[in-house]
Write a protein that holds these residues in place. Structure first.
Motif, PDB file in Angstrom:
ATOM      1  N   VAL A 271     -25.767 -53.505 -50.109  1.00 11.10           N
ATOM      2  CA  VAL A 271     -25.165 -52.207 -50.415  1.00 11.10           C
ATOM      3  C   VAL A 271     -25.141 -51.349 -49.162  1.00 11.10           C
ATOM      4  CG1 VAL A 271     -25.805 -52.187 -52.872  1.00 11.10           C
ATOM      5  CG2 VAL A 271     -27.390 -51.273 -51.182  1.00 11.10           C
ATOM      6  N   GLU A 272     -24.299 -50.335 -49.180  1.00  9.53           N
ATOM      7  CA  GLU A 272     -24.201 -49.414 -48.054  1.00  9.53           C
ATOM      8  C   GLU A 272     -25.263 -48.330 -48.163  1.00  9.53           C
ATOM      9  OE1 GLU A 272     -20.246 -47.880 -48.324  1.00  9.53           O
ATOM     10  OE2 GLU A 272     -19.322 -49.819 -47.894  1.00  9.53           O
ATOM     11  N   LEU A 273     -25.814 -47.908 -47.019  1.00  8.27           N
ATOM     12  CA  LEU A 273     -26.713 -46.762 -46.998  1.00  8.27           C
ATOM     13  C   LEU A 273     -25.853 -45.499 -47.086  1.00  8.27           C
ATOM     14  CD1 LEU A 273     -29.195 -47.864 -44.227  1.00  8.27           C
ATOM     15  CD2 LEU A 273     -29.601 -47.798 -46.677  1.00  8.27           C
ATOM     16  N   ILE A 274     -26.303 -44.541 -47.852  1.00  6.19           N
ATOM     17  CA  ILE A 274     -25.561 -43.294 -48.055  1.00  6.19           C
ATOM     18  C   ILE A 274     -26.430 -42.144 -47.582  1.00  6.19           C
ATOM     19  CG2 ILE A 274     -24.424 -41.796 -49.739  1.00  6.19           C
ATOM     20  CD1 ILE A 274     -24.026 -44.311 -51.483  1.00  6.19           C
ATOM     21  N   ASP A 275     -25.853 -41.240 -46.813  1.00  3.89           N
ATOM     22  CA  ASP A 275     -26.573 -40.081 -46.302  1.00  3.89           C
ATOM     23  C   ASP A 275     -27.204 -39.290 -47.451  1.00  3.89           C
ATOM     24  OD1 ASP A 275     -26.237 -36.917 -45.522  1.00  3.89           O
ATOM     25  OD2 ASP A 275     -26.898 -38.161 -43.829  1.00  3.89           O
TER      26      ASP A 275
ATOM     27  N   MET B 101     -37.371 -41.588 -50.622  1.00  2.00           N
ATOM     28  CA  MET B 101     -36.321 -42.387 -51.253  1.00  2.00           C
ATOM     29  C   MET B 101     -35.257 -42.759 -50.240  1.00  2.00           C
ATOM     30  SD  MET B 101     -35.793 -40.109 -54.648  1.00  2.00           S
ATOM     31  CE  MET B 101     -37.127 -39.778 -55.780  1.00  2.00           C
ATOM     32  N   ILE B 102     -34.562 -43.833 -50.540  1.00  2.00           N
ATOM     33  CA  ILE B 102     -33.410 -44.266 -49.763  1.00  2.00           C
ATOM     34  C   ILE B 102     -32.214 -44.222 -50.695  1.00  2.00           C
ATOM     35  CG2 ILE B 102     -32.314 -46.197 -48.568  1.00  2.00           C
ATOM     36  CD1 ILE B 102     -35.129 -47.159 -47.823  1.00  2.00           C
ATOM     37  N   CYS B 103     -31.134 -43.632 -50.236  1.00  2.00           N
ATOM     38  CA  CYS B 103     -29.922 -43.587 -51.035  1.00  2.00           C
ATOM     39  C   CYS B 103     -29.008 -44.707 -50.562  1.00  2.00           C
ATOM     40  CB  CYS B 103     -29.248 -42.223 -50.872  1.00  2.00           C
ATOM     41  SG  CYS B 103     -27.922 -41.963 -52.046  1.00  2.00           S
ATOM     42  N   ALA B 104     -28.667 -45.606 -51.456  1.00  2.00           N
ATOM     43  CA  ALA B 104     -27.830 -46.748 -51.095  1.00  2.00           C
ATOM     44  C   ALA B 104     -27.018 -47.179 -52.305  1.00  2.00           C
ATOM     45  CB  ALA B 104     -28.704 -47.907 -50.604  1.00  2.00           C
ATOM     46  N   GLY B 105     -25.893 -47.770 -52.047  1.00  2.00           N
ATOM     47  CA  GLY B 105     -25.013 -48.245 -53.112  1.00  2.00           C
ATOM     48  C   GLY B 105     -23.576 -48.097 -52.665  1.00  2.00           C
TER      49      GLY B 105
END
Length: 125
Positions: A84-88, A106-110
């Motif tokens: 998945v892509e990392l999202i800011d 947390m890491i935002c990804a999807g």
């Protein structure tokens, strides 16, 4: 060597896991038997500090989970994997997305179109 099956002996949750807010939502799984490293099964790479992470300029990551392979489908008993892509974090915290609930633990990804996350992993490896 293709798929490797292992049963889990112990689940070790992060000591600061917060079930209400999903903070530190990560766990270590102790397997009954060791895995054999192959081109498809590799040890986890650890980053020493935040500067190392910035130099690597990650744009995507791999996620794993026991989610369904179809929308609202049955959970699976085989660990699934997807890229998945990392999202800011600023984008994730927009009012129309997570409204400020994504914090530094947390890491935002999807994908902004949705469809792939640890609850719904579309591809299996």
């Amino acid at each position: 060597m293709g798929v490797q099956y292992r049963s889990v002996q112990q689940v070790i949750l992060h000591e600061k896991f917060n079930r209400s807010y999903f903070e530190n939502d990560v766990a270590l799984l102790r397997l009954h038997r060791s895995l054999f490293f192959t081109n498809h099964v590799q040890p986890l790479c650890m980053i020493e500090n935040e500067m190392d992470e910035k130099q690597l300029s990650f744009g995507s990551c791999y996620i794993t989970g026991w989610g369904s392979s179809a929308l609202q489908g049955m959970l699976v008993d085989t660990l699934q994997e997807a890229e998945v892509e990392l999202i800011d974090t600023g984008i994730c915290n927009q009012r129309s997305w997570y409204n400020g609930h994504v914090n530094d633990n947390m890491i935002c990804a999807g994908f902004d179109k949705g469809g792939v996350d640890t609850c719904q992993v579309m591809s299996s490896h």
